[in-house]
Design a protein around this motif. Structure first.
Motif, short mmCIF file in Angstrom:
data_model
loop_
_atom_site.label_atom_id
_atom_site.label_comp_id
_atom_site.label_asym_id
_atom_site.label_seq_id
_atom_site.Cartn_x
_atom_site.Cartn_y
_atom_site.Cartn_z
N ILE A 44 -86.24 90.11 -39.80
CA ILE A 44 -85.12 89.46 -39.13
C ILE A 44 -84.32 88.74 -40.20
N GLY A 45 -83.01 88.68 -40.03
CA GLY A 45 -82.16 88.07 -41.03
C GLY A 45 -80.95 87.39 -40.44
N LYS A 46 -80.40 86.49 -41.25
CA LYS A 46 -79.19 85.77 -40.86
C LYS A 46 -78.51 85.27 -42.13
N THR A 47 -77.17 85.24 -42.11
CA THR A 47 -76.40 84.69 -43.22
C THR A 47 -75.78 83.37 -42.77
N PHE A 48 -76.00 82.33 -43.55
CA PHE A 48 -75.44 81.00 -43.29
C PHE A 48 -74.31 80.77 -44.29
N GLU A 49 -73.19 80.22 -43.82
CA GLU A 49 -72.04 79.97 -44.69
C GLU A 49 -71.75 78.49 -44.81
N PHE A 50 -71.26 78.08 -46.00
CA PHE A 50 -71.04 76.68 -46.32
C PHE A 50 -69.68 76.49 -46.98
N HIS A 72 -95.04 79.99 -45.29
CA HIS A 72 -94.45 81.28 -44.91
C HIS A 72 -93.07 81.34 -45.56
N HIS A 73 -92.84 82.32 -46.41
CA HIS A 73 -91.69 82.29 -47.30
C HIS A 73 -90.75 83.47 -47.07
N PRO A 74 -89.45 83.17 -46.94
CA PRO A 74 -88.47 84.23 -46.74
C PRO A 74 -87.96 84.79 -48.07
N ASP A 75 -87.24 85.88 -47.97
CA ASP A 75 -86.45 86.37 -49.09
C ASP A 75 -85.07 85.75 -48.93
N LEU A 76 -84.53 85.24 -50.02
CA LEU A 76 -83.22 84.58 -50.00
C LEU A 76 -82.26 85.29 -50.95
N LYS A 77 -81.02 85.39 -50.53
CA LYS A 77 -79.94 85.83 -51.41
C LYS A 77 -78.90 84.72 -51.37
N ASN A 81 -71.14 80.14 -51.58
CA ASN A 81 -70.99 79.45 -50.30
C ASN A 81 -71.73 80.16 -49.15
N ARG A 82 -72.80 80.87 -49.51
CA ARG A 82 -73.57 81.51 -48.44
C ARG A 82 -75.00 81.73 -48.89
N CYS A 83 -75.86 81.80 -47.89
CA CYS A 83 -77.27 82.08 -48.13
C CYS A 83 -77.75 83.04 -47.06
N GLN A 84 -78.24 84.18 -47.50
CA GLN A 84 -78.80 85.17 -46.58
C GLN A 84 -80.31 85.00 -46.59
#
Length: 112
Positions: A44-50, A72-77, A81-84
């Motif tokens: 499951i994924g989501k992109t957060f914008e800042f 419990h650790h996610p993969d981050l990109k 101004n964004r983090c997926q």
């Protein structure tokens, strides 16, 4: 959701090899408790914008803190101004309730 059965009130539990991943019906039910997350196969994924890099990095640090507490650790990109964020439970090669607990906690923080 504002009750004690809310995902944000749960703690992640260790997943051992051999534990079955969630069924698609279970995933659909849990997805309803998240804000705008998307399922891609076994994650499951989501992109957060800042507004800026500082806010993005502050958010990444909160995600790291949640990850450490839940183990419990996610993969981050991460970009300016964004983090997926992508969650999957690698030990079971699929999705577990842990993925949804962490996603819900990230959503709760983002609403602050």
């Amino acid at each position: 959701m504002d009750n004690v059965f809310d995902l944000t009130h749960k703690q992640c539990k260790p997943c051992e090899v051999g534990t079955p991943p969630l069924t698609q019906d279970e995933i659909i039910t849990l997805m309803k408790q998240l804000d705008d997350w998307v399922q891609y196969n076994q994650l499951i994924g989501k992109t957060f914008e800042f507004k800026n890099y500082y806010q993005t990095m502050a958010f990444v640090n909160v995600v790291a803190w949640i990850s450490h507490r839940e183990d419990h650790h996610p993969d981050l990109k991460v970009s300016y101004n964004r983090c997926q964020i992508e969650y999957s439970t690698h030990a079971i090669n699929g999705l577990s309730e842990n993925d949804f607990i962490c996603a819900a906690k990230v959503d709760a923080f983002f609403k602050i």
